[in-house]
Every structure is written in C-alpha cells, then in structure tokens.
Scaffold this active site. Structure first.
Site, PDB file in Angstrom:
ATOM      1  N   LYS A 187     -16.446 -33.416  24.540  1.00  0.00           N
ATOM      2  CA  LYS A 187     -17.608 -32.643  24.083  1.00  0.00           C
ATOM      3  C   LYS A 187     -17.193 -31.505  23.146  1.00  0.00           C
ATOM      4  O   LYS A 187     -17.761 -31.351  22.077  1.00  0.00           O
ATOM      5  CB  LYS A 187     -18.343 -31.995  25.272  1.00  0.00           C
ATOM      6  N   ARG A 246     -26.211 -28.284  32.971  1.00  0.00           N
ATOM      7  CA  ARG A 246     -25.417 -29.150  33.845  1.00  0.00           C
ATOM      8  C   ARG A 246     -26.127 -29.462  35.148  1.00  0.00           C
ATOM      9  O   ARG A 246     -25.564 -30.177  35.979  1.00  0.00           O
ATOM     10  CB  ARG A 246     -24.100 -28.446  34.183  1.00  0.00           C
ATOM     11  N   ARG A 273      -4.242 -32.747  28.910  1.00  0.00           N
ATOM     12  CA  ARG A 273      -4.705 -31.451  28.406  1.00  0.00           C
ATOM     13  C   ARG A 273      -4.157 -30.316  29.278  1.00  0.00           C
ATOM     14  O   ARG A 273      -3.779 -29.263  28.768  1.00  0.00           O
ATOM     15  CB  ARG A 273      -6.237 -31.406  28.393  1.00  0.00           C
ATOM     16  N   ARG A 285      -5.317 -24.191  31.643  1.00  0.00           N
ATOM     17  CA  ARG A 285      -6.571 -23.921  32.338  1.00  0.00           C
ATOM     18  C   ARG A 285      -6.415 -24.120  33.837  1.00  0.00           C
ATOM     19  O   ARG A 285      -5.839 -25.105  34.277  1.00  0.00           O
ATOM     20  CB  ARG A 285      -7.675 -24.853  31.801  1.00  0.00           C
ATOM     21  N   ARG A 339     -14.239 -32.161  39.636  1.00  0.00           N
ATOM     22  CA  ARG A 339     -15.168 -31.940  38.510  1.00  0.00           C
ATOM     23  C   ARG A 339     -15.867 -33.228  38.109  1.00  0.00           C
ATOM     24  O   ARG A 339     -17.028 -33.229  37.724  1.00  0.00           O
ATOM     25  CB  ARG A 339     -14.423 -31.332  37.318  1.00  0.00           C
TER      26      ARG A 339
HETATM   27  P1  ADP Z   1     -15.241 -29.467  31.236  1.00  0.00           P
HETATM   28  O1  ADP Z   1     -16.474 -30.056  30.645  1.00  0.00           O
HETATM   29  O2  ADP Z   1     -13.980 -30.086  30.726  1.00  0.00           O
HETATM   30  O3  ADP Z   1     -15.303 -29.402  32.745  1.00  0.00           O
HETATM   31  P2  ADP Z   1     -16.017 -26.743  30.486  1.00  0.00           P
HETATM   32  O4  ADP Z   1     -15.153 -25.818  29.706  1.00  0.00           O
HETATM   33  O5  ADP Z   1     -17.305 -27.163  29.877  1.00  0.00           O
HETATM   34  O6  ADP Z   1     -15.079 -27.986  30.788  1.00  0.00           O
HETATM   35  O7  ADP Z   1     -16.350 -26.092  31.902  1.00  0.00           O
HETATM   36  C1  ADP Z   1     -15.340 -25.610  32.766  1.00  0.00           C
HETATM   37  C2  ADP Z   1     -15.947 -25.076  34.071  1.00  0.00           C
HETATM   38  O8  ADP Z   1     -16.841 -23.972  33.772  1.00  0.00           O
HETATM   39  C3  ADP Z   1     -16.822 -26.064  34.851  1.00  0.00           C
HETATM   40  O9  ADP Z   1     -16.078 -26.907  35.701  1.00  0.00           O
HETATM   41  C4  ADP Z   1     -17.738 -25.096  35.627  1.00  0.00           C
HETATM   42  O10 ADP Z   1     -17.087 -24.553  36.752  1.00  0.00           O
HETATM   43  C5  ADP Z   1     -17.971 -23.966  34.643  1.00  0.00           C
HETATM   44  N1  ADP Z   1     -19.197 -24.214  33.845  1.00  0.00           N
HETATM   45  C6  ADP Z   1     -19.267 -24.468  32.503  1.00  0.00           C
HETATM   46  N2  ADP Z   1     -20.536 -24.679  32.119  1.00  0.00           N
HETATM   47  C7  ADP Z   1     -21.294 -24.598  33.239  1.00  0.00           C
HETATM   48  C8  ADP Z   1     -22.671 -24.748  33.533  1.00  0.00           C
HETATM   49  N3  ADP Z   1     -23.562 -25.053  32.579  1.00  0.00           N
HETATM   50  N4  ADP Z   1     -23.087 -24.580  34.809  1.00  0.00           N
HETATM   51  C9  ADP Z   1     -22.243 -24.265  35.784  1.00  0.00           C
HETATM   52  N5  ADP Z   1     -20.932 -24.121  35.597  1.00  0.00           N
HETATM   53  C10 ADP Z   1     -20.445 -24.276  34.352  1.00  0.00           C
END
Ligand code: ADP
Length: 189
Positions: free
Chosen positions: A13, A88, A127, A133, A144
């Site tokens: 994404k 999400r 990654r 991270r 996740r």
């Molecule tokens: P990825 O899609 O690879 O999991 P992101 O950088 O989008 O990585 O998100 C990392 C973490 O940040 C998620 O696992 C969650 O804990 C938190 N997070 C990100 N966006 C949201 C969201 N819209 N709602 C709740 N938690 C979020």
C-alpha cells in the site's frame, strides 16, 4: 482526486501510494506513518499507540478518527489525497463518511490490493530486516495478518456497496502494479 488504498500488511500500500501521489500531485496520508511520528515525538497519542502497535493490534478508532480529521482539514489536502491504512474497521469507515460529508468531500476510488498470505509474510520478514519497525517480527506479523482478515477485510463490502471498490493484484514488479492501479483509476476518472 480522493482515494483510499487498502489491503493486508505487506501488500505494498505505502509503496503504491507514493507512486500515485507523484502521478496526481496529491497528498499521502498514511495513518501508520502518522502514528509512528507521534511515537517518535513521545506525545500522548504516541504513548497510547505504541502499546497497541507493538502487539500488532489496532489503535483505538477514536484516536484514528480525530487524527485523520485534523490531517484532512490542512490546506494541502484541498487538491486531493490518498488515504493509506485507513479506515481499518467498520467504525472507522462510517466515521470517515461523516467527516467527509461535513467537509463536502467525496471519495472517488477505493483500491484494494491483494496477494497470497505466504508472499505477504515473506515480504514483511524481509522488510523487518531493514525497517527496524517494532511490529515487523514474525509473531506480530502473523497477528497483523489475522487482524486484517477479522477487522479490516469486512469493510471491503462497505466500499463495494458504494460502487467505488477496485480489487487489484498486488503481485509483480512495483511499476507493473502501479500501472494496474492507474489503468483502473484513469478508466473511471
Ligand atoms: P501495515 O499495513 O504494514 O500493518 P501500517 O504502517 O499501515 O502498516 O500500520 C502499522 C500499525 O499502525 C498497525 O498494525 C496498527 O497497529 C497501527 N495503525 C495504522 N493505521 C491504523 C488504523 N487505521 N487503525 C488502527 N490502527 C492503525
């Protein structure tokens, strides 16, 4: 141009969002990056967020909705944006509807990138070797993925019903995937 990009962790994404913002000259709003900025600043939001992120859980909807609302009201968003990693959950999706309605904004597209689970897990492990991270380790990666299927995948239906959902194959070279996205967006623009 206002769009959102969805899909399981590791599907690309963020990578694709960066290509799309360059192409349309719009703003990239990644809730994962916004939360990581807050953690770096050690702000109140950051302290709360890290306790969820480190377990691979979702940060509470209320936090996300107020953060996104604030970000969308900044003037650089006037020309358009791509939401990456948000919404999400169903409550985030309906909260976003209300925010957009108040602002007089309309989403043009919801892009859903897909790929097989094994590919996603192996991309995230790779990654994790460079990203540093806290959530890119095998146990949390699997958590996740599980949370994506339980809490996020159901909102695909929400956007399908609104007739703006486009499912796009996230496997293959980065620029091939970008071409697939642009083809769909330009055809329907
Ligand atoms: P990825 O899609 O690879 O999991 P992101 O950088 O989008 O990585 O998100 C990392 C973490 O940040 C998620 O696992 C969650 O804990 C938190 N997070 C990100 N966006 C949201 C969201 N819209 N709602 C709740 N938690 C979020």
């Amino acid at each position: 141009m206002k769009l959102l990009i969805m899909g399981p962790p590791g599907v690309g994404k963020g990578t694709q969002a960066k290509k799309i913002i360059e192409y349309f000259n719009i703003v990239h709003i990644s809730t994962g990056s916004l939360l990581r900025d807050e953690i770096r600043k050690n702000s109140n939001i950051g302290v709360v967020a890290s306790s969820f992120i480190d377990k691979g859980r979702l940060v509470p909807d209320k936090t996300l909705l107020s953060m996104v609302k604030k970000r969308l009201s900044e003037t650089d968003c006037d020309n358009g944006y791509i939401l990456d990693g948000f919404p999400r959950t169903i409550d985030q999706a309906s909260g976003l509807e209300k925010i957009l309605e108040k602002m007089g904004h309309n989403l043009d597209f919801a892009i859903s990138l897909y790929a097989e689970k094994d590919e996603l897990v192996s991309r995230l492990i790779k990654r994790g070797n460079d990203s540093g991270r806290s959530d890119d380790n095998i146990k949390i990666i699997i958590e996740r993925q599980k949370i994506y299927w339980e809490q996020t995948a159901p909102i695909l239906d929400f956007y399908k019903k609104k007739n703006i959902l486009n499912n796009i194959n996230g496997l293959g070279k980065i620029n091939i995937v970008t071409k697939r996205i642009l083809k769909v967006v330009e055809k329907n623009a």
